[in-house]
Design a protein around this motif. Structure first.
Motif, PDB file in Angstrom:
ATOM      1  N   LYS A  31     -64.631  24.239 -86.753  1.00 34.99           N
ATOM      2  CA  LYS A  31     -64.629  24.970 -88.018  1.00 34.99           C
ATOM      3  C   LYS A  31     -66.054  25.389 -88.350  1.00 34.99           C
ATOM      4  CE  LYS A  31     -65.015  20.922 -91.023  1.00 34.99           C
ATOM      5  NZ  LYS A  31     -64.441  20.218 -92.195  1.00 34.99           N
ATOM      6  N   VAL A  32     -66.147  26.468 -89.134  1.00 37.29           N
ATOM      7  CA  VAL A  32     -67.450  26.961 -89.568  1.00 37.29           C
ATOM      8  C   VAL A  32     -67.923  26.109 -90.741  1.00 37.29           C
ATOM      9  CG1 VAL A  32     -68.735  28.898 -90.546  1.00 37.29           C
ATOM     10  CG2 VAL A  32     -66.969  29.306 -88.811  1.00 37.29           C
ATOM     11  N   GLU A  33     -69.116  25.514 -90.583  1.00 35.41           N
ATOM     12  CA  GLU A  33     -69.683  24.727 -91.671  1.00 35.41           C
ATOM     13  C   GLU A  33     -70.633  25.556 -92.525  1.00 35.41           C
ATOM     14  OE1 GLU A  33     -71.466  21.252 -89.950  1.00 35.41           O
ATOM     15  OE2 GLU A  33     -69.549  20.174 -89.904  1.00 35.41           O
ATOM     16  N   LYS A  34     -71.302  26.538 -91.896  1.00 38.39           N
ATOM     17  CA  LYS A  34     -72.231  27.383 -92.651  1.00 38.39           C
ATOM     18  C   LYS A  34     -72.427  28.677 -91.887  1.00 38.39           C
ATOM     19  CE  LYS A  34     -76.676  27.124 -95.003  1.00 38.39           C
ATOM     20  NZ  LYS A  34     -77.861  26.282 -95.289  1.00 38.39           N
ATOM     21  N   LYS A  35     -72.461  29.785 -92.637  1.00 40.74           N
ATOM     22  CA  LYS A  35     -72.639  31.082 -91.998  1.00 40.74           C
ATOM     23  C   LYS A  35     -73.600  31.908 -92.833  1.00 40.74           C
ATOM     24  CE  LYS A  35     -69.061  33.856 -91.767  1.00 40.74           C
ATOM     25  NZ  LYS A  35     -67.809  34.498 -91.274  1.00 40.74           N
ATOM     26  N   THR A  36     -74.605  32.486 -92.152  1.00 41.25           N
ATOM     27  CA  THR A  36     -75.526  33.424 -92.805  1.00 41.25           C
ATOM     28  C   THR A  36     -75.407  34.749 -92.084  1.00 41.25           C
ATOM     29  OG1 THR A  36     -77.458  33.024 -91.402  1.00 41.25           O
ATOM     30  CG2 THR A  36     -77.063  31.449 -93.190  1.00 41.25           C
ATOM     31  N   ALA A  37     -76.287  35.695 -92.450  1.00 40.17           N
ATOM     32  CA  ALA A  37     -76.199  37.033 -91.851  1.00 40.17           C
ATOM     33  C   ALA A  37     -76.406  36.992 -90.341  1.00 40.17           C
ATOM     34  CB  ALA A  37     -77.229  37.957 -92.503  1.00 40.17           C
ATOM     35  N   THR A  38     -77.188  35.989 -89.828  1.00 44.37           N
ATOM     36  CA  THR A  38     -77.503  35.958 -88.394  1.00 44.37           C
ATOM     37  C   THR A  38     -77.222  34.606 -87.743  1.00 44.37           C
ATOM     38  OG1 THR A  38     -79.789  35.363 -88.889  1.00 44.37           O
ATOM     39  CG2 THR A  38     -79.291  37.712 -88.635  1.00 44.37           C
ATOM     40  N   THR A  39     -76.696  33.622 -88.498  1.00 47.57           N
ATOM     41  CA  THR A  39     -76.468  32.289 -87.925  1.00 47.57           C
ATOM     42  C   THR A  39     -75.102  31.761 -88.311  1.00 47.57           C
ATOM     43  OG1 THR A  39     -77.379  31.070 -89.797  1.00 47.57           O
ATOM     44  CG2 THR A  39     -78.943  31.772 -88.103  1.00 47.57           C
ATOM     45  N   ILE A  40     -74.571  30.911 -87.429  1.00 50.11           N
ATOM     46  CA  ILE A  40     -73.356  30.146 -87.737  1.00 50.11           C
ATOM     47  C   ILE A  40     -73.612  28.708 -87.306  1.00 50.11           C
ATOM     48  CG2 ILE A  40     -70.917  29.789 -87.237  1.00 50.11           C
ATOM     49  CD1 ILE A  40     -70.558  32.689 -86.777  1.00 50.11           C
ATOM     50  N   THR A  41     -73.246  27.756 -88.177  1.00 55.88           N
ATOM     51  CA  THR A  41     -73.289  26.330 -87.838  1.00 55.88           C
ATOM     52  C   THR A  41     -71.854  25.834 -87.767  1.00 55.88           C
ATOM     53  OG1 THR A  41     -75.425  26.024 -88.918  1.00 55.88           O
ATOM     54  CG2 THR A  41     -74.108  24.053 -88.521  1.00 55.88           C
ATOM     55  N   TRP A  42     -71.525  25.160 -86.646  1.00 57.47           N
ATOM     56  CA  TRP A  42     -70.147  24.745 -86.390  1.00 57.47           C
ATOM     57  C   TRP A  42     -69.984  23.234 -86.582  1.00 57.47           C
ATOM     58  CZ3 TRP A  42     -66.827  28.661 -85.471  1.00 57.47           C
ATOM     59  CH2 TRP A  42     -67.357  29.876 -85.008  1.00 57.47           C
ATOM     60  N   GLY A  43     -68.783  22.878 -86.941  1.00 54.84           N
ATOM     61  CA  GLY A  43     -68.363  21.483 -86.888  1.00 54.84           C
ATOM     62  C   GLY A  43     -67.371  21.344 -85.758  1.00 54.84           C
ATOM     63  N   ILE A  44     -67.677  20.468 -84.757  1.00 51.64           N
ATOM     64  CA  ILE A  44     -66.853  20.360 -83.553  1.00 51.64           C
ATOM     65  C   ILE A  44     -66.287  18.947 -83.462  1.00 51.64           C
ATOM     66  CG2 ILE A  44     -66.829  20.594 -81.035  1.00 51.64           C
ATOM     67  CD1 ILE A  44     -69.277  22.405 -81.274  1.00 51.64           C
ATOM     68  N   VAL A  45     -65.000  18.822 -83.234  1.00 54.75           N
ATOM     69  CA  VAL A  45     -64.328  17.537 -83.093  1.00 54.75           C
ATOM     70  C   VAL A  45     -64.084  17.280 -81.606  1.00 54.75           C
ATOM     71  CG1 VAL A  45     -62.300  16.174 -83.693  1.00 54.75           C
ATOM     72  CG2 VAL A  45     -63.246  17.804 -85.350  1.00 54.75           C
ATOM     73  N   ASP A  46     -64.350  16.031 -81.136  1.00 53.78           N
ATOM     74  CA  ASP A  46     -64.202  15.678 -79.725  1.00 53.78           C
ATOM     75  C   ASP A  46     -62.775  15.936 -79.236  1.00 53.78           C
ATOM     76  OD1 ASP A  46     -66.749  14.822 -79.976  1.00 53.78           O
ATOM     77  OD2 ASP A  46     -66.370  12.729 -79.410  1.00 53.78           O
ATOM     78  N   PRO A  47     -62.628  16.172 -77.936  1.00 49.46           N
ATOM     79  CA  PRO A  47     -61.281  16.291 -77.362  1.00 49.46           C
ATOM     80  C   PRO A  47     -60.519  14.980 -77.520  1.00 49.46           C
ATOM     81  CG  PRO A  47     -62.978  17.016 -75.807  1.00 49.46           C
ATOM     82  CD  PRO A  47     -63.687  16.365 -76.941  1.00 49.46           C
ATOM     83  N   LEU A  64     -77.665  36.147 -84.190  1.00 50.57           N
ATOM     84  CA  LEU A  64     -76.471  36.996 -84.168  1.00 50.57           C
ATOM     85  C   LEU A  64     -76.737  38.287 -84.954  1.00 50.57           C
ATOM     86  CD1 LEU A  64     -73.819  34.176 -84.710  1.00 50.57           C
ATOM     87  CD2 LEU A  64     -74.541  35.215 -82.551  1.00 50.57           C
ATOM     88  N   THR A  65     -75.820  39.248 -84.801  1.00 54.47           N
ATOM     89  CA  THR A  65     -76.017  40.573 -85.406  1.00 54.47           C
ATOM     90  C   THR A  65     -75.280  40.664 -86.731  1.00 54.47           C
ATOM     91  OG1 THR A  65     -76.204  41.536 -83.203  1.00 54.47           O
ATOM     92  CG2 THR A  65     -75.777  43.054 -85.036  1.00 54.47           C
ATOM     93  N   LEU A  66     -75.938  41.285 -87.719  1.00 52.55           N
ATOM     94  CA  LEU A  66     -75.344  41.461 -89.042  1.00 52.55           C
ATOM     95  C   LEU A  66     -74.010  42.208 -88.938  1.00 52.55           C
ATOM     96  CD1 LEU A  66     -78.687  42.687 -90.541  1.00 52.55           C
ATOM     97  CD2 LEU A  66     -77.523  40.669 -91.395  1.00 52.55           C
ATOM     98  N   GLN A  67     -73.026  41.756 -89.679  1.00 53.63           N
ATOM     99  CA  GLN A  67     -71.733  42.432 -89.874  1.00 53.63           C
ATOM    100  C   GLN A  67     -70.998  42.718 -88.558  1.00 53.63           C
ATOM    101  OE1 GLN A  67     -73.746  45.461 -92.679  1.00 53.63           O
ATOM    102  NE2 GLN A  67     -71.681  45.280 -93.508  1.00 53.63           N
ATOM    103  N   GLU A  68     -71.354  41.962 -87.496  1.00 53.23           N
ATOM    104  CA  GLU A  68     -70.674  42.143 -86.216  1.00 53.23           C
ATOM    105  C   GLU A  68     -69.457  41.221 -86.166  1.00 53.23           C
ATOM    106  OE1 GLU A  68     -69.569  43.876 -83.636  1.00 53.23           O
ATOM    107  OE2 GLU A  68     -71.676  44.256 -83.054  1.00 53.23           O
ATOM    108  N   HIS A  69     -68.409  41.658 -85.394  1.00 52.91           N
ATOM    109  CA  HIS A  69     -67.226  40.840 -85.166  1.00 52.91           C
ATOM    110  C   HIS A  69     -67.372  40.135 -83.817  1.00 52.91           C
ATOM    111  CE1 HIS A  69     -65.725  43.582 -88.271  1.00 52.91           C
ATOM    112  NE2 HIS A  69     -64.784  42.648 -88.534  1.00 52.91           N
ATOM    113  N   TYR A  70     -67.255  38.773 -83.857  1.00 53.77           N
ATOM    114  CA  TYR A  70     -67.419  37.980 -82.635  1.00 53.77           C
ATOM    115  C   TYR A  70     -66.176  37.127 -82.397  1.00 53.77           C
ATOM    116  CZ  TYR A  70     -72.477  38.930 -82.679  1.00 53.77           C
ATOM    117  OH  TYR A  70     -73.699  39.536 -82.663  1.00 53.77           O
ATOM    118  N   ILE A  71     -65.959  36.829 -81.077  1.00 52.71           N
ATOM    119  CA  ILE A  71     -64.948  35.862 -80.671  1.00 52.71           C
ATOM    120  C   ILE A  71     -65.701  34.682 -80.029  1.00 52.71           C
ATOM    121  CG2 ILE A  71     -62.869  35.418 -79.337  1.00 52.71           C
ATOM    122  CD1 ILE A  71     -62.526  37.565 -81.463  1.00 52.71           C
TER     123      ILE A  71
END
Length: 643
Positions: free
Chosen positions: A436-452, A493-500
């Motif tokens: 899940k996304v924990e924090k998102k700015t115009a150029t950064t994303i911080t993720w929360g990752i749960v172990d398998p 990351l790029t402003l207003q870009e769509h990412y997978i």
């Protein structure tokens, strides 16, 4: 005597007249042949005053009868009188003037002085005198009596002896055998001061010593005893070995004079063991003497425990000194696996693996290995025993039938113990459970990752993220790897870009399958994120200074536009009903960026609360403020400014 004849006369001449030459001399003659004539002549001698062998220095002894001698002679006999220190002397109860001197019935120190013996011959008109120096001698009397002494072997000891007397006495020392110690090796005698020093003491120096003080008037004696103490010597103190639950006995044998006391202490203990039964009632200490007269200390331990293993000191202590020896108690016990912390071992893709067993025991154990309770034989090439004790190591080349339970058996003379190890087959991790996304700015994303849910049997080492623009293929994707437990942040990351995005976990066996696919659109440019003020965790930060505060912060994300400065606002506040309210004018400062992420506010008032607001600024605007409440230290208000 010679006669000379002359007509009508006869002469007698005496040369060198002597006392025996005096007397009547008769002269006889014959006249006319038959007539006898006779005449007598008296010859007398006169002798001037002579003091003969009268000594000029005389030394009567105190308290004795003595005579101050003076024997002048003359002819006619002289008249004698006496003066002492120019004062005429007369007879009294203690002094009698005699023809040959002054008789003193009992000599006192008052009789000392200068005497004048004066002789006169009135008929000759002659007079003479002789001065006599009288010094009253006093026999020695010891007033510093040597004291009995003790000395430690190889050290030195000193005896002091002193006496009064006249003349000043000289001293000598003899030992118990009557040997004169002056110039005897190992002894130093000060003849003038009465000091005896004995160096490098030996047991044979023990005994009686006599000091003699002597002068011309007599001598006096005093005695003292010396006891040479020998430093204790530990004659026997042996290491011992006992098994758990046995009874141990340590014996320490020591000699010395006086007989030493023996003290036992374990190296790791603060206090020694006491005679008798100790706080740990398993331990008892006794002191005894053997048939050779040696001190024997005995420490017994009932129900020996492993904690009794270690070094022990035996200290022999007496007036003669301290001697210490070391001994060891070795406690034997059967093998244990108390330090074995691994019970599972993993392998994958038939990689060889070492199974290790660590047995703790005294004496060291040897190992035998079992697989599924069947003893492993050397004929099976999938097994290789690398070490058999005290560390047991079995190398396994596993295929599917070789996974399962292995048992290592450690054995020594006291028994055996077994330990099971599970050899399991590992694989790469399963898919990431949740992202899940924990924090998102115009150029950064911080993720929360749960172990398998399935880590493949091995710890997760890291996470990998891949991302691509929405209309691109995964073959063109970018990737990044994070160490597990770090901050999972993507930047640039790029402003207003769509990412997978998709994620995978990695363990020692490899990278697991991809999962957790997410589509995210990056936001527009915005004001910076809120900065973080360091050391502002407390509700109120108490300052060590009266008039200044150094503000430090962490630079936040800029949200697509560079931060150009930080705004610092500060103002006095007071707490009203749990809320901080402004009570003074606000001060505003700016700190250019990029620069140091700190700023010193000065010219503050002592003992005052201030509220600090810190904002980051970029072209879009200001961030939300980071806040802190501070209080300056009490004191005088000093006005100066630091930057």
């Amino acid at each position: 005597m010679e006669g000379i004849l002359a007509p009508g006369s006869l002469d007698l001449m005496i040369q060198n007249l002597r006392e025996q030459d005096t007397g009547v001399y008769n002269c006889s003659a014959t006249y006319a042949g038959n007539q006898q004539l006779k005449a007598g002549v008296l010859v007398e001698a006169f002798m001037d005053i002579d003091f003969g062998d009268t000594p000029t220095h005389q030394t009567p002894l105190l308290g004795t009868e003595a005579k101050i001698r003076c024997t002048p002679v003359a002819k006619p006999a002289p008249q004698v009188d006496w003066l002492k220190d120019l004062v005429p002397l007369t007879n009294d109860e203690n002094h009698v003037i005699q023809q040959d001197g002054i008789l003193i019935k009992k000599v006192t120190e008052a009789d000392e002085g200068v005497y004048k013996c004066r002789a006169r011959v009135p008929s000759l008109g002659s007079i003479d005198f002789k001065y006599i120096q009288v010094e009253v001698y006093v026999p020695p009397k010891i007033n510093i009596v040597p004291e009995d002494a003790k000395g430690v072997e190889l050290d030195s000891v000193t005896f002091n002896c002193g006496a009064v007397g006249k003349p000043a006495p000289k001293y000598s020392w003899v030992n118990r055998d009557g040997e004169v110690l002056d110039n005897k090796e190992g002894y130093y005698v000060d003849k003038d001061n009465g000091i005896l020093t004995i160096v490098s003491l030996k047991p044979e120096h023990t005994g009686n010593y006599r000091c003699t003080a002597e002068n011309d008037a007599g001598q006096d004696f005093a005695e003292a005893d010396l006891l040479v103490l020998t430093k204790p010597k530990v004659e026997q103190y042996l290491n011992i070995t006992n098994s758990v639950d046995d009874e141990a006995e340590m014996r320490c044998v020591a000699t010395g004079d006086p007989m030493p006391e023996i003290i036992f202490q374990k190296e790791t203990n603060v206090e020694p063991f006491y005679n008798g039964i100790n706080h740990d009632d398993r331990i008892e200490v006794q002191q005894t003497t053997d048939d050779q007269g040696r001190r024997v200390g005995i420490m017994r331990i009932r129900g020996v425990m492993r904690s009794d293993d270690g070094l022990y000191t035996c200290t022999a202590n007496s007036e003669g000194g301290v001697t210490q020896a070391w001994g060891h108690i070795t406690v034997e016990y059967k093998p244990t696996f108390e330090n074995q912390h691994i019970s599972e071992v993993w392998s994958w893709e038939q990689e060889p693996v070492n199974l290790t067993c660590l047995a703790t025991s005294i004496p060291n154990a040897t190992f035998q290995w079992y697989f599924r309770n069947v003893e492993i034989k050397s004929q099976d090439t999938n097994f290789e025993v690398l070490e058999r004790g005290p560390l047991g190591v079995l190398k396994v080349r596993p295929s599917q039938p070789y996974y399962g339970t292995y048992t290592c058996q450690a054995t020594n003379k006291l028994g055996s113990e077994r330990y099971d190890l599970q050899l399991k087959e590992a694989h790469v991790p399963g898919p990431v459970s949740s992202v899940k996304v924990e924090k998102k700015t115009a150029t950064t994303i911080t993720w929360g990752i749960v172990d398998p849910l399935d880590n493949g049997g091995l710890p997760i080492q890291s996470f990998i993220v891949q991302w691509r623009v929405r209309d691109m293929n995964w073959v063109d994707a970018q990737s990044k790897q994070w160490t597990k437990g770090s901050s999972y942040t993507l930047d640039g990351l790029t402003l207003q870009e769509h990412y997978i995005f998709r994620f995978a976990a990695k363990n020692e066996a490899g990278i697991g399958e991809w999962g957790g696919e997410k589509a995210e659109e990056m936001p527009k440019r915005a004001a910076p994120e809120e900065p973080l003020i360091f050391n502002a965790d407390s509700p109120v930060v108490e300052l060590p200074y009266t008039n200044k505060y150094t503000l430090q912060w962490q630079v936040p994300l800029d949200n697509g536009e560079p931060i150009d400065f930080f705004q610092i606002m500060y103002y006095q506040v007071r707490n009203t009903s749990g809320k901080w309210e402004s009570t003074g004018k606000k001060g505003t400062e700016e700190s250019k960026y990029p620069s140091a992420s700190s700023y010193t506010i000065d010219n503050l008032r002592p003992g005052t609360h201030y509220k600090i607001e810190l904002r980051a600024h970029n072209e879009i605007g200001y961030s939300t403020p980071a806040e802190a409440i501070i209080k300056t230290a009490e004191g005088k208000w000093l006005c100066h400014r630091w930057k």
